[in-house]
Structure formats: structure tokens, C-alpha cells
Design a protein around this motif. Structure first.
Motif, PDB file in Angstrom:
ATOM      1  N   ALA A  27       0.856  -1.198   0.000  1.00 19.33           N
ATOM      2  CA  ALA A  27       0.000   0.000   0.000  1.00 19.33           C
ATOM      3  C   ALA A  27       0.880   1.232   0.000  1.00 19.33           C
ATOM      4  CB  ALA A  27      -0.923   0.021   1.222  1.00 19.33           C
ATOM      5  N   GLY A  28       0.397   2.300  -0.634  1.00 20.16           N
ATOM      6  CA  GLY A  28       1.129   3.556  -0.627  1.00 20.16           C
ATOM      7  C   GLY A  28       2.510   3.454  -1.238  1.00 20.16           C
ATOM      8  N   GLY A  29       2.687   2.532  -2.198  1.00 18.98           N
ATOM      9  CA  GLY A  29       3.990   2.355  -2.817  1.00 18.98           C
ATOM     10  C   GLY A  29       4.983   1.574  -1.983  1.00 18.98           C
ATOM     11  N   GLU A  30       4.560   1.044  -0.821  1.00 19.78           N
ATOM     12  CA  GLU A  30       5.432   0.275   0.056  1.00 19.78           C
ATOM     13  C   GLU A  30       5.141  -1.203  -0.062  1.00 19.78           C
ATOM     14  OE1 GLU A  30       6.817   1.830   4.151  1.00 19.78           O
ATOM     15  OE2 GLU A  30       4.748   2.494   3.927  1.00 19.78           O
ATOM     16  N   SER A  31       6.191  -2.003  -0.132  1.00 17.81           N
ATOM     17  CA  SER A  31       6.034  -3.451  -0.101  1.00 17.81           C
ATOM     18  C   SER A  31       5.511  -3.873   1.267  1.00 17.81           C
ATOM     19  CB  SER A  31       7.375  -4.133  -0.373  1.00 17.81           C
ATOM     20  OG  SER A  31       7.291  -5.524  -0.156  1.00 17.81           O
ATOM     21  N   GLY A  32       4.724  -4.934   1.268  1.00 19.69           N
ATOM     22  CA  GLY A  32       4.162  -5.405   2.529  1.00 19.69           C
ATOM     23  C   GLY A  32       4.849  -6.631   3.092  1.00 19.69           C
ATOM     24  N   GLY A  65      15.347  -2.708   7.146  1.00 21.27           N
ATOM     25  CA  GLY A  65      13.911  -2.863   6.954  1.00 21.27           C
ATOM     26  C   GLY A  65      13.171  -2.852   8.278  1.00 21.27           C
ATOM     27  N   TYR A  66      11.868  -2.779   8.202  1.00 27.15           N
ATOM     28  CA  TYR A  66      11.010  -2.825   9.375  1.00 27.15           C
ATOM     29  C   TYR A  66       9.898  -3.825   9.100  1.00 27.15           C
ATOM     30  CZ  TYR A  66      13.379   1.427  10.876  1.00 27.15           C
ATOM     31  OH  TYR A  66      14.332   2.331  11.259  1.00 27.15           O
ATOM     32  N   PHE A  67       9.156  -4.152  10.130  1.00 25.11           N
ATOM     33  CA  PHE A  67       7.980  -5.003   9.988  1.00 25.11           C
ATOM     34  C   PHE A  67       6.943  -4.186   9.221  1.00 25.11           C
ATOM     35  CE2 PHE A  67       6.824  -8.591  13.182  1.00 25.11           C
ATOM     36  CZ  PHE A  67       6.675  -9.480  12.133  1.00 25.11           C
ATOM     37  N   PRO A  68       6.777  -4.386   7.923  1.00 23.47           N
ATOM     38  CA  PRO A  68       5.937  -3.450   7.163  1.00 23.47           C
ATOM     39  C   PRO A  68       4.450  -3.740   7.320  1.00 23.47           C
ATOM     40  CG  PRO A  68       6.862  -5.114   5.698  1.00 23.47           C
ATOM     41  CD  PRO A  68       7.394  -5.413   7.086  1.00 23.47           C
ATOM     42  N   VAL A  69       3.699  -2.698   7.681  1.00 22.63           N
ATOM     43  CA  VAL A  69       2.231  -2.784   7.697  1.00 22.63           C
ATOM     44  C   VAL A  69       1.730  -1.508   7.011  1.00 22.63           C
ATOM     45  CG1 VAL A  69       0.176  -3.193   9.100  1.00 22.63           C
ATOM     46  CG2 VAL A  69       2.407  -3.977   9.914  1.00 22.63           C
ATOM     47  N   PRO A  70       1.792  -1.457   5.684  1.00 26.59           N
ATOM     48  CA  PRO A  70       1.509  -0.210   4.972  1.00 26.59           C
ATOM     49  C   PRO A  70       0.139   0.382   5.257  1.00 26.59           C
ATOM     50  CG  PRO A  70       2.549  -1.813   3.512  1.00 26.59           C
ATOM     51  CD  PRO A  70       2.223  -2.532   4.781  1.00 26.59           C
ATOM     52  N   ALA A  71      -0.866  -0.455   5.470  1.00 28.12           N
ATOM     53  CA  ALA A  71      -2.226   0.074   5.660  1.00 28.12           C
ATOM     54  C   ALA A  71      -2.321   0.965   6.890  1.00 28.12           C
ATOM     55  CB  ALA A  71      -3.214  -1.087   5.772  1.00 28.12           C
ATOM     56  N   ILE A  72      -1.539   0.669   7.937  1.00 28.77           N
ATOM     57  CA  ILE A  72      -1.566   1.499   9.141  1.00 28.77           C
ATOM     58  C   ILE A  72      -0.748   2.765   8.931  1.00 28.77           C
ATOM     59  CG2 ILE A  72      -1.091   1.558  11.622  1.00 28.77           C
ATOM     60  CD1 ILE A  72      -3.253  -0.409  10.855  1.00 28.77           C
ATOM     61  N   ARG A  73       0.306   2.671   8.192  1.00 27.87           N
ATOM     62  CA  ARG A  73       1.134   3.857   7.943  1.00 27.87           C
ATOM     63  C   ARG A  73       0.393   4.894   7.113  1.00 27.87           C
ATOM     64  NH1 ARG A  73       6.167   4.995   8.112  1.00 27.87           N
ATOM     65  NH2 ARG A  73       6.294   5.616   5.919  1.00 27.87           N
ATOM     66  N   HIS A  74      -0.495   4.448   6.228  1.00 28.44           N
ATOM     67  CA  HIS A  74      -1.069   5.388   5.258  1.00 28.44           C
ATOM     68  C   HIS A  74      -2.537   5.716   5.501  1.00 28.44           C
ATOM     69  CE1 HIS A  74       2.609   5.437   2.907  1.00 28.44           C
ATOM     70  NE2 HIS A  74       2.674   4.130   3.076  1.00 28.44           N
ATOM     71  N   LEU A  75      -3.235   4.951   6.324  1.00 31.70           N
ATOM     72  CA  LEU A  75      -4.578   5.288   6.812  1.00 31.70           C
ATOM     73  C   LEU A  75      -5.513   5.797   5.712  1.00 31.70           C
ATOM     74  CD1 LEU A  75      -3.825   6.967  10.256  1.00 31.70           C
ATOM     75  CD2 LEU A  75      -4.606   4.638   9.813  1.00 31.70           C
ATOM     76  N   ARG A  76      -5.992   4.837   4.937  1.00 37.47           N
ATOM     77  CA  ARG A  76      -6.957   5.157   3.891  1.00 37.47           C
ATOM     78  C   ARG A  76      -8.194   4.284   4.054  1.00 37.47           C
ATOM     79  NH1 ARG A  76      -2.456   4.812  -0.943  1.00 37.47           N
ATOM     80  NH2 ARG A  76      -1.350   6.756  -0.455  1.00 37.47           N
ATOM     81  N   GLY A  77      -9.268   4.662   3.392  1.00 39.21           N
ATOM     82  CA  GLY A  77     -10.479   3.839   3.337  1.00 39.21           C
ATOM     83  C   GLY A  77     -10.993   3.467   4.713  1.00 39.21           C
ATOM     84  N   PRO A  78     -11.250   2.180   4.954  1.00 33.28           N
ATOM     85  CA  PRO A  78     -11.864   1.768   6.225  1.00 33.28           C
ATOM     86  C   PRO A  78     -10.956   2.029   7.439  1.00 33.28           C
ATOM     87  CG  PRO A  78     -11.160  -0.153   4.957  1.00 33.28           C
ATOM     88  CD  PRO A  78     -11.048   1.031   4.044  1.00 33.28           C
TER      89      PRO A  78
END
Length: 589
Positions: free
Chosen positions: A295-300, A517-530
């Protein structure tokens, strides 16, 4: 690994065993294998058990040693318990179990508060003395195992989790303004405070004894690593020393009567753990990695690196893919499992990973702590060469989420502190003797204070599923060694230089030389939609409006452009605010 709780009355009344039972019940996920309550006069103890060492009923807790007049509840593991048992047997002690808990009880009888000097492990415990009426609480050197305390004039209560104390009732749940300042500055609350005025944390490396009248003996603070150059070694000798220290730490954490796996993120730290176990001839090792939707151009995910390590060492590797349909529904459970608000985006990743891992093993090793110990964060290199008198300002510029003056735009007036209490807290640590340079002082702060947040994350999220996580990079012998290592060796090669040198030839070069690297969770970093909808609901619901923590005008701007508001370290500032409200609402505050 387990959950403990207890009460000591100071007012002559018997302990409230029902309250202790409520506290204990809340911690069932931490200890799904057994439960016990003990009460005698003014004291009561509760325990939830996860069976890892001595799986028999003889190791159940609370453990009562009638011969010695001691009753104990214990969370954690004493890795050197077999050696200590041999020592204590030689002094005449008799054992009825094969558990590390009983070793702790005998050690306490033999050495009193100073028993902790003999322990190698992670632990929090409470011991009630029949003859004196005293109760003693203690935590391990790095604070890997949590212990929360609440007290009033009539009684003391303690538990492995803060929600357990809430279940007992009678807790002052007002927001502590100094703790709130810490949270908005450090993205966590520095010991001994919590976000709630009525709850404290027992600090790491601390033993505290309470008398029956409620008075407490002076804390026995039994460990302070020295961040000065006590050893004069060549760079090659430092590399060998670090490798030997980590090898011992990893081996030490294999002690168990159940299989032990590894959380393999694909980074240097967990990969080196796997490499050392492979070097030692460990077979049938289970390793676990997790990945999310990009999400947001970041690998998950970082499966490319974890696959490389798993293939090199022939592990039984589990790749756990979490699609979006599982992530959002998991957030309420992850927040409920938090003893304190935890802002890091990777919390839900640990939660979901632990859920899957617990289907296979009860114990895992994790690479947590290596960045704090070996200078792996981006704020460490700029501190090299900074004069000590400028260290607080430099550290705050690099690490603080925002300056003190910026809080007036965010927090409502009732929650503001007139002074910059977070900078003052850091300044006190930086001027304390025992650290040669500004970077030494920063690493001491990171391992002694700021480490509370990542170790709490690992503890809370793994134990939510009855999974014990062990952290070899936080072995206190290794931490002492790293503390004395020259900063330039730690900063080399873009950070963790001496650790990368130790890994060379064991871990694939592609993993050693990769970008951090970090433990990637793109959806929380970018906060979109639901995810943004959930945040908006939390911050604008009646409970949030009634509490009045945040300035409405500031929230409206953030909600309109969530991606534009970042903390100094790049985290979502909106998630930081929302997570606090979500945590408070989840726990009925």
C-alpha cells in the motif's frame, strides 16, 4: 511464561481473593494451560500458566513451599535454572519439581533480594513470606517481563498486565499529564509512569519489598550497565567477543521442555539467530515470517530475504500471508491485548504472526533489541561527536515526535504541562555518570528506558496467543559487552557494524548488506479507506468528545490530510492520536 497477579492488604482486612481471581481471569490468554489462586490472611496471589518447563502439575503456581514458608508467582524463564538447582542442592535444598519456579523460590530463601544477582533470564515475580508478612516484587534487568502496580492506603495490587488491574477495580483512571507528554514525545510512556495516574510500572532491574503495614524497603536496583571503555580490544577481537556472546545467548534460550522456533523477519538480527542455531546443529527448526498487502507504494513483505535464510539453513519455514480482509478485523483484538497504548505500526503484525505461530510452537526466539544495543537506528550516527552538553538537544531533534511547543496546538489546555517534562527526563539521563560519549548516553537511554516500548510490544502480542518470545540480543551479558564496545565499531557499515562483522560468513551477504527494513504494515502507515474511517470514528465519537484530549480544529485538519502529518521518525501522527483514544475506549476508560 505466564500471567501473575496479587494483593497485599495494609488495613488488617483479608485479601480480596475475588478481585485477584478477576485479575487472573483476564490473563487467561497468557497462560492457557492452568490457573491457580492462593490466599492467606492479608495476601493473595493468582497465576495463569503456560507450560514450557516441567510440564507436570508439580510446577503449578502459585507455588507454595511450606517448608520454607514462601509462596511465589512467576512470569518468565530462568535460563540458568539447572546450574542454580545444582548449586542449591549442594547447599542442602531439596526439590519436589523440575521447574525453574522452584529454583527461584529456593534462591529467594537462600539469598533474599539478592537472588536476582544469580539469575540469567527474563522474569517478573512476587514472593509472599509467611513468617514476616512481606511481599517482594522484582523484574529482570532489561524489563522484558512486565509488572504493573496500583496502590492506595488500604492495599497494594500488582499484575502482569494493566488491564488485569482494571479488572480488579478501584484504579484511578485519570490521564497522567506527564505520561501524556511522554506519549506525545517518545511515542511511549517512560517508566515508572503509565498513561493512567493510578498505575505505575515496577522499573527494570528493581526489587521492591513491601512490609505488612504498607511501607516499602528501599528499592534494590541491582544492575546498571557501564557505557565506558572498560576493555581494550582490537576490532577483530570485538567481533569475536560479540559473536561468542550472542552464540551463548542464543544457546541459553533453547532451554525448554517444548520445541523452540524463530521469528524470521528477513533482517540481520533474526537471520543471525537462525544461522547460529544452524551452526550448532539444530535440526527441524521452525521459522516464521509474515507479509501484508502492499500500500502507498510500500512493499508489505520481506519474504525474499527470509526465504534466502530459510533455504540456506534448511529450516521448516512458514510464510504467513495476511490479506486485507484479516488486518482490519484484527485491530480491536490487538488493541485489547495492549497493556499500554502502542503506536508502532507493527503491533498488529506481531499480533497476527503470533496467532499463526502459536498453532505450531509455544516458544520462539526473536531479534528484538539489537538496534537499541548495537546502534542500529537512524538517530544514532548523528550523535557521534556531539558534545555532552548538547546531547539532549541533539537527541530530541532526532528522536522526539514533536517539540514541546507543538503540543499546545494538539492537546486541550487541561492536558498540557507547563514545562517540557520529557526533555527534562532525557536530560537527567544524559548527565548521569557512566557513559563516555553522547552516543553512549543515548544508547544507555535506549536500552534502559526507550526499550520498554518494543519489549512490551513483543510480550503483549505474543502472549495474547499463549506464545513465549525470547530475545537473545537482550541477554544481559551481551548488553554489558556491547555497552563497553567503542561507538565507532557499532556505527560502522551504516549501523550495527560490529554485529555485521560477526555475521559475515554465517549469514548471506545479501541480508547483511541490505537496507534496513522494518515489519511493514503499509495500511496502518497510510490510513486510507476503512482504516481512516475507524480512526475518524474513534476521534469524533461521544466518548472522545467528552474526554476532550485533542483540539478539535487540529483533528479536523489531520483527518482531511492524514498523510501530511508525520512524526519526526516518519510515523503517522494521526494514528498516534487515534490509537490512544482507541486504547482508552477499548478498556472502558
Amino acid at each position: 511464561m505466564c500471567g501473575l497477579s496479587g494483593e497485599l492488604r495494609f488495613d488488617g482486612e483479608p485479601a480480596d481473593a475475588a478481585a485477584v481471581a478477576r485479575m487472573t481471569a483476564v490473563m487467561e490468554p497468557r497462560g492457557p494451560d492452568g490457573c491457580g489462586i492462593w490466599a492467606q490472611g492479608p495476601a493473595a496471589l493468582g497465576h495463569r500458566r503456560l507450560k514450557v518447563i516441567d510440564l507436570s502439575a508439580r510446577a503449578s503456581q502459585p507455588m507454595v513451599d511450606a517448608e520454607l514458608g514462601l509462596t511465589c508467582v512467576f512470569n518468565g524463564c530462568l535460563y540458568n535454572y539447572k546450574d542454580l538447582r545444582d548449586t542449591l542442592r549442594a547447599e542442602g535444598y531439596r526439590f519436589f519439581s523440575a521447574s525453574d519456579t522452584e529454583v527461584l523460590v529456593k534462591a529467594y530463601h537462600r539469598w533474599g533480594q539478592r537472588c536476582v544477582d544469580h539469575f540469567k533470564g527474563m522474569f517478573a515475580f512476587a514472593v509472599a513470606e509467611r513468617d514476616t508478612g512481606r511481599v517482594t516484587l522484582a523484574r529482570d534487568r532489561l524489563g522484558i517481563k512486565p509488572l504493573y502496580i496500583t496502590r492506595n492506603a488500604a492495599r497494594l495490587r500488582f499484575a502482569s498486565t494493566l488491564p488485569a488491574l482494571l479488572a480488579g477495580g478501584g484504579v484511578d483512571t485519570r490521564i497522567d499529564r506527564t505520561a501524556l507528554h511522554h506519549y506525545m514525545t517518545f511515542h511511549s510512556v517512560a517508566q515508572p509512569l503509565t498513561i493512567l495516574a493510578g498505575v505505575d510500572k515496577l522499573p527494570p532491574a528493581t526489587v521492591r519489598t513491601f512490609e505488612p503495614d504498607g511501607s516499602a524497603l528501599d528499592d534494590y536496583v541491582y544492575w546498571r550497565p557501564d557505557f565506558t571503555r572498560r576493555q581494550q580490544l582490537t576490532p577483530a577481537e570485538w567481533t569475536e567477543a560479540v559473536l561468542a556472546g550472542l552464540r551463548a545467548a542464543v544457546d541459553r534460550r533453547m532451554v525448554a521442555d517444548v520445541p523452540v522456533g524463530v521469528l524470521l523477519s528477513g533482517g540481520l538480527d533474526s537471520s543471525l539467530i537462525v544461522a547460529l542455531l544452524g551452526e550448532a546443529g539444530q535440526t527441524d527448526l521452525q521459522t516464521f515470517s509474515i507479509g501484508f498487502t502492499a500500500a502507498g507504494g510500500e512493499s508489505g513483505d520481506e519474504f525474499g530475504y527470509s526465504d534466502l535464510v530459510a533455504e540456506r539453513f534448511g529450516t521448516d519455514h512458514h510464510k504467513i500471508r495476511i490479506d486485507d480482509s484479516r488486518l482490519l478485523p484484527a485491530l480491536p483484538g490487538a488493541i485489547a491485548a495492549m497493556s499500554e497504548p502502542m503506536v508502532s505500526h507493527d503491533v498488529v503484525a506481531f499480533y497476527l504472526l503470533s496467532q499463526e505461530v502459536a498453532r505450531h510452537v509455544k516458544v520462539v526466539q526473536s531479534g528484538q533489541g539489537a538496534d537499541e544495543v548495537f546502534a542500529g537506528y537512524h538517530w544514532h550516527p548523528p550523535l557521534a561527536g556531539v558534545p555532552r552538553e548538547s546531547a539532549t538537544a541533539a537527541y530530541s531533534t532526532l528522536f522526539f515526535d514533536r517539540p514541546h511547543d507543538g503540543l499546545a496546538d494538539i492537546l486541550c489546555p487541561d492536558y498540557l504541562t507547563p514545562d517540557d517534562v520529557s526533555s527534562a527526563y532525557v536530560r537527567r539521563h544524559f548527565v548521569t555518570p557512566g557513559a563516555d560519549t553522547a552516543l553512549d548516553a543515548a544508547l544507555r537511554l535506549d536500552t534502559g528506558v526507550m526499550l520498554d516500548d518494543p519489549v512490551k510490544r513483543v510480550d503483549n502480542m505474543t502472549m495474547a496467543w499463549g506464545l513465549e518470545a525470547r530475545t537473545p540480543f537482550l541477554d544481559h551479558d551481551l548488553v554489558e559487552l556491547a555497552a563497553s564496545c567503542p561507538p565507532e565499531l557499532k556505527l560502522a557499515s551504516g549501523g550495527k557494524g560490529v554485529l555485521k562483522s560477526a555475521a559475515r560468513g554465517l549469514v548471506p551477504d545479501e541480508v547483511i548488506d541490505r537496507p534496513k527494513g522494518y515489519f511493514p504494515v503499509p495500511a496502518i502507515r497510510h490510513l486510507r479507506g476503512p482504516y481512516l474511517d475507524m480512526v475518524r470514528e474513534a476521534l469524533t465519537c461521544p466518548a472522545a468528545k467528552s474526554r476532550g484530549l485533542f483540539q478539535r480544529s487540529y483533528l479536523e485538519k489531520m483527518l482531511q490530510a492524514p498523510g501530511e502529518y508525520r512524526t519526526t521518525v516518519g510515523a503517522s501522527a494521526l494514528w498516534q492520536l487515534a490509537l490512544l483514544e482507541l486504547w482508552l475506549q477499548t478498556h472502558g476508560i
